[in-house]
Design an enzyme around this catalytic site. Structure first.
Site, mmCIF file in Angstrom:
data_model
loop_
_atom_site.group_PDB
_atom_site.id
_atom_site.type_symbol
_atom_site.label_atom_id
_atom_site.label_comp_id
_atom_site.label_asym_id
_atom_site.label_seq_id
_atom_site.Cartn_x
_atom_site.Cartn_y
_atom_site.Cartn_z
ATOM 1 C CB CYS A 2 -0.866 0.026 1.244
ATOM 2 S SG CYS A 2 -1.696 -1.517 1.582
ATOM 3 N NE ARG A 27 4.433 1.964 -1.304
ATOM 4 C CZ ARG A 27 5.399 1.814 -0.415
ATOM 5 N NH1 ARG A 27 6.591 2.324 -0.657
ATOM 6 N NH2 ARG A 27 5.200 1.165 0.700
ATOM 7 C CD1 TRP A 75 -0.624 -6.272 -1.968
ATOM 8 C CD2 TRP A 75 -0.427 -5.397 -4.006
ATOM 9 N NE1 TRP A 75 -0.105 -7.235 -2.792
ATOM 10 C CE2 TRP A 75 0.027 -6.738 -4.033
ATOM 11 C CE3 TRP A 75 -0.395 -4.643 -5.176
ATOM 12 C CZ2 TRP A 75 0.519 -7.325 -5.197
ATOM 13 C CZ3 TRP A 75 0.092 -5.248 -6.324
ATOM 14 C CH2 TRP A 75 0.541 -6.560 -6.338
ATOM 15 C CG ASN A 99 0.805 1.676 3.822
ATOM 16 O OD1 ASN A 99 -0.338 1.862 3.451
ATOM 17 N ND2 ASN A 99 1.851 2.293 3.297
ATOM 18 N N GLY A 100 0.390 -2.190 6.023
ATOM 19 C CA GLY A 100 0.949 -3.244 6.869
ATOM 20 C C GLY A 100 -0.128 -4.207 7.306
ATOM 21 C CD GLU A 479 14.609 -18.127 -9.553
ATOM 22 O OE1 GLU A 479 14.107 -18.833 -10.426
ATOM 23 O OE2 GLU A 479 14.411 -16.894 -9.504
ATOM 24 C CE LYS A 483 15.499 -14.204 -11.605
ATOM 25 N NZ LYS A 483 14.434 -15.064 -11.281
ATOM 26 C CD GLU A 486 14.352 -14.195 -15.939
ATOM 27 O OE1 GLU A 486 14.646 -14.207 -14.729
ATOM 28 O OE2 GLU A 486 13.214 -13.968 -16.364
ATOM 29 C CG HIS A 502 25.062 -39.340 -14.851
ATOM 30 N ND1 HIS A 502 25.426 -40.666 -14.869
ATOM 31 C CD2 HIS A 502 24.871 -39.029 -13.544
ATOM 32 C CE1 HIS A 502 25.434 -41.145 -13.629
ATOM 33 N NE2 HIS A 502 25.109 -40.162 -12.806
ATOM 34 C CE LYS A 598 7.447 -8.975 -12.368
ATOM 35 N NZ LYS A 598 8.559 -9.791 -11.866
HETATM 36 O O1 M6R Z 1 3.741 -14.494 -12.909
HETATM 37 P P1 M6R Z 1 4.264 -15.892 -12.900
HETATM 38 O O2 M6R Z 1 4.925 -16.257 -11.602
HETATM 39 O O3 M6R Z 1 3.220 -16.906 -13.266
HETATM 40 O O4 M6R Z 1 5.369 -15.918 -14.036
HETATM 41 C C1 M6R Z 1 6.032 -17.090 -14.393
HETATM 42 C C2 M6R Z 1 7.267 -16.783 -15.191
HETATM 43 O O5 M6R Z 1 6.934 -16.133 -16.400
HETATM 44 C C3 M6R Z 1 8.249 -15.913 -14.411
HETATM 45 O O6 M6R Z 1 8.599 -16.500 -13.198
HETATM 46 C C4 M6R Z 1 9.535 -15.647 -15.222
HETATM 47 O O7 M6R Z 1 10.249 -16.840 -15.356
HETATM 48 C C5 M6R Z 1 10.358 -14.554 -14.559
HETATM 49 N N1 M6R Z 1 10.840 -13.650 -15.541
HETATM 50 C C6 M6R Z 1 11.494 -15.081 -13.753
HETATM 51 O O8 M6R Z 1 12.387 -14.125 -13.329
#
Ligand code: M6R
Length: 603
Positions: A2, A27, A75, A99-100, A479, A483, A486, A502, A598
């Site tokens: 929020c 936010r 939010w 907020n919170g 993960e 990162k 990407e 393997h 996103k």
């Molecule tokens: O909004 P979602 O969590 O469903 O999105 C899934 C993926 O598109 C998302 O995690 C994507 O891999 C990100 N860019 C990872 O950093």
């Protein structure tokens, strides 16, 4: 998360409040509202959706002359994003925004209801205004009523309250959620959740500390902590807006990495009581009817799902399988109504995950969404939802959303284990201790960040990265690699460390970088052997571990922990920072990497 704004002065108040809230749009929010107190009359407006709706609703309202105003973007965490649940909330003569999360709101609400108070909303916030008015009705003046109200609250809050009992005053309090007080040369007073709304209005600002509260009049500001008066500590306000939105960080992703400690605290808030996990959202699920879990997700959310599969089998003692949503959709899966179907999504709009969810619903499975955005398509479709409470995530590369997903899933694994009576009291106590320690573990250590920044210059070339780990550190390796690729556009793969021999080890040479996740609490010696095999083939090794490792070319020392999840979260932050610093050195747009969106709302 929020946003809050407030104003005391003679200018037109609607303008500052609405524009201030617009500055806080980054936010994230799903509804908004304002209240203005002038000539002992309070005018209040609320609207769901975008601020343009509130703007339109207030178009004919203006408030020149001395008065007070408070404004809020919400939010949703407690209750749906409806107009009734939007702030401000009111009693008979006072209005509040917050907020919170008020952790003990249920206890307070029950007492107030038994006193005859009627609640309009489903929010935790509404208790604040009724409690304040209760203290006044039993004879306290407004100042001690506010002090007593704040002393009764447990949890996280930034609060602004106005009341006809003191029509020149804004009451304020702050704990674990940001709140800033601003002052202009003309002695106007401003409040805000961040610097951005104050730029161009306030000359100097004071960043309130946790536990501080007080009251403000036009030329007078009283500040307290634990009943003691506090010195005012104003400093000049920088006038750079974009920098202000990023709270001084270079990129939103960096800010979001640093925010993880706060948002993980919010994920946990109100969900642990005594020695048990409280997930009221799931009270209607009969876990006796469930003998397996299937999770579907994409990208980072899929990695959170993989981490959870270890926890569900270990802690809940329930079979768990995980599938990438786009694969699940077309494999003609065999679905069973005794399986709980979980989808994980930050945005709640990912097309593949949403379609997988619809398939499960069509098969009459019980469905649960772990999601960051209330009222999203996935939340509206699922039977049950646990919100992750990460607040809006602007960086395309997900960081704090992942952290809060894993914490939510950990809570869920313990909750189900308890429901199925598969967890002893002692194990529950150890797990809860570790959970509560997590906000501290994910707090960025500036010295480690600086070391990563310096190290990153050695990792800008080569023909690829292997992130390796075992057990829950395997999904973390996946993960970490995601990162890096990407935002750096370098080739990176996550692998289970035992799998290298393997096949993938064929790639090893000095230009292949291995990022080795080497926790002490899980399979350390096995990991060590796997890393030695890679070192023997001349791969360049960056070891992340509490234990120094001679053959590593580079080493990032982590803290010694007793719980594997604490090591998991500390290493998570390190891999996020490594990706960030490599990307910055390569000159890439960290927040908006090429080719990525996103929210992926197409197949
Ligand atoms: O909004 P979602 O969590 O469903 O999105 C899934 C993926 O598109 C998302 O995690 C994507 O891999 C990100 N860019 C990872 O950093």
């Amino acid at each position: 998360m929020c946003g809050i704004v407030g104003y005391i002065g003679s200018k037109e108040k609607r303008g500052f409040l609405i524009n201030g809230l617009k500055e806080l749009e980054y936010r994230g929010y799903d509804s908004a509202g304002i209240a203005v107190l002038k000539d002992n009359e309070i005018s209040s407006f609320k609207a769901t959706g975008k601020l343009t709706n509130l703007d339109a609703k207030t178009a004919d309202f203006s408030s020149e002359g001395f008065g007070l105003g408070i404004g809020h973007t919400r939010w949703a965490t407690h209750g749906k994003p409806t107009e009734i649940n939007a702030h401000p909330h009111w009693g008979e003569f006072s209005y509040v925004i917050h907020n919170g999360i008020i952790e003990n709101y249920k206890e307070i609400k029950d007492t107030l209801v038994s006193d005859g108070v009627t609640f309009l909303s489903q929010t935790d916030t509404e208790v604040i205004v009724h409690l304040f008015e209760k203290f006044i009705k039993i004879g306290e003046n407004a100042f001690s009523a506010f002090e007593k109200t704040i002393a009764s609250l447990h949890g996280a809050y930034a609060i602004l309250l106005i009341s006809k009992k003191e029509p020149d005053v804004i009451f304020f309090a702050k704990n674990a959620v940001p709140l800033i007080v601003g002052r202009s040369a003309e002695n106007e007073i401003f409040f805000s959740s961040s610097d951005a709304p104050l730029i161009g209005w306030a000359k100097e600002v004071m960043y309130l500390e946790d536990g501080q509260y007080g009251w403000a009049k036009c030329k007078e500001l009283s500040l307290f902590k634990s009943l003691k008066t506090q010195a005012l500590n104003f400093k000049a306000l920088s006038q750079d807006k974009i920098l202000a939105q990023k709270d001084g960080f270079r990129f939103f992703m960096e800010k979001e990495i640093y925010e993880q400690s706060i948002v993980v605290g919010e994920t946990l808030m109100g969900r642990i009581k005594d020695n048990s996990i409280v997930l009221d959202e799931l009270k209607d699920i009969c876990f006796e009817d469930i003998d397996a879990i299937k999770i579907c997700a994409c990208g980072t959310s899929y990695h959170a799902a993989l981490s959870a599969s270890y926890m569900f089998e270990r802690l809940s003692k329930i079979r768990c399988s995980v599938e990438i949503a786009s694969e699940f959709r077309y494999k003609q899966p065999l679905l069973d109504t005794k399986t709980l179907f979980i989808v994980i999504s930050q945005s709640g709009e990912t097309a593949d995950t949403l379609e997988a969810l619809k398939m499960a619903k069509n098969a009459n499975m019980k469905t649960l969404a772990i999601c960051n955005v209330d009222n999203s398509s996935i939340v509206r479709t699922a039977d049950f939802t646990l919100l992750t409470r990460a607040g809006i995530e602007k960086g395309v590369a997900s960081t704090k959303a992942f952290a809060t997903q894993v914490v939510t899933l950990w809570l869920l694994a313990l909750f189900i284990g308890d429901k199925k009576q598969n967890i002893s009291q002692e194990l529950m106590r150890l797990e809860i201790d570790a959970l509560l320690h997590t906000p501290l573990v994910v707090k960025v250590n500036e010295i480690v960040h600086e070391k990563i920044r310096r190290l990153s210059k050695r990792y800008l070339h080569g023909h690829g990265f292997f992130f390796i780990g075992r057990d829950i550190f395997f999904p973390l390796a996946l993960e970490g690699a995601l990162k890096l690729k990407e935002i750096s556009y370098l080739h990176a793969e996550g692998y289970p460390a035992g799998e290298m021999k393997h096949g993938p080890i064929a790639l090893a040479d000095s230009e292949l970088f291995t990022i080795a996740l080497m926790p002490k609490t899980l399979l350390y010696d096995k990991m060590k052997s796997n890393v030695e095999e890679l070192s023997a083939r001349d791969s360049t090794i960056l070891a992340i571990s509490p234990e120094p490792f001679d053959i590593a070319d580079d080493f990032i020392k982590t803290n010694l922990h007793t719980h594997p999840m604490s090591e998991f979260f500390e290493m998570m932050v390190i891999t996020q920072l490594l990706a960030l610093e490599i990307s910055i050195r390569l000159g890439n747009d960290v927040d908006m990497p090429r080719n990525l969106a996103k929210s992926v709302t197409v197949e």
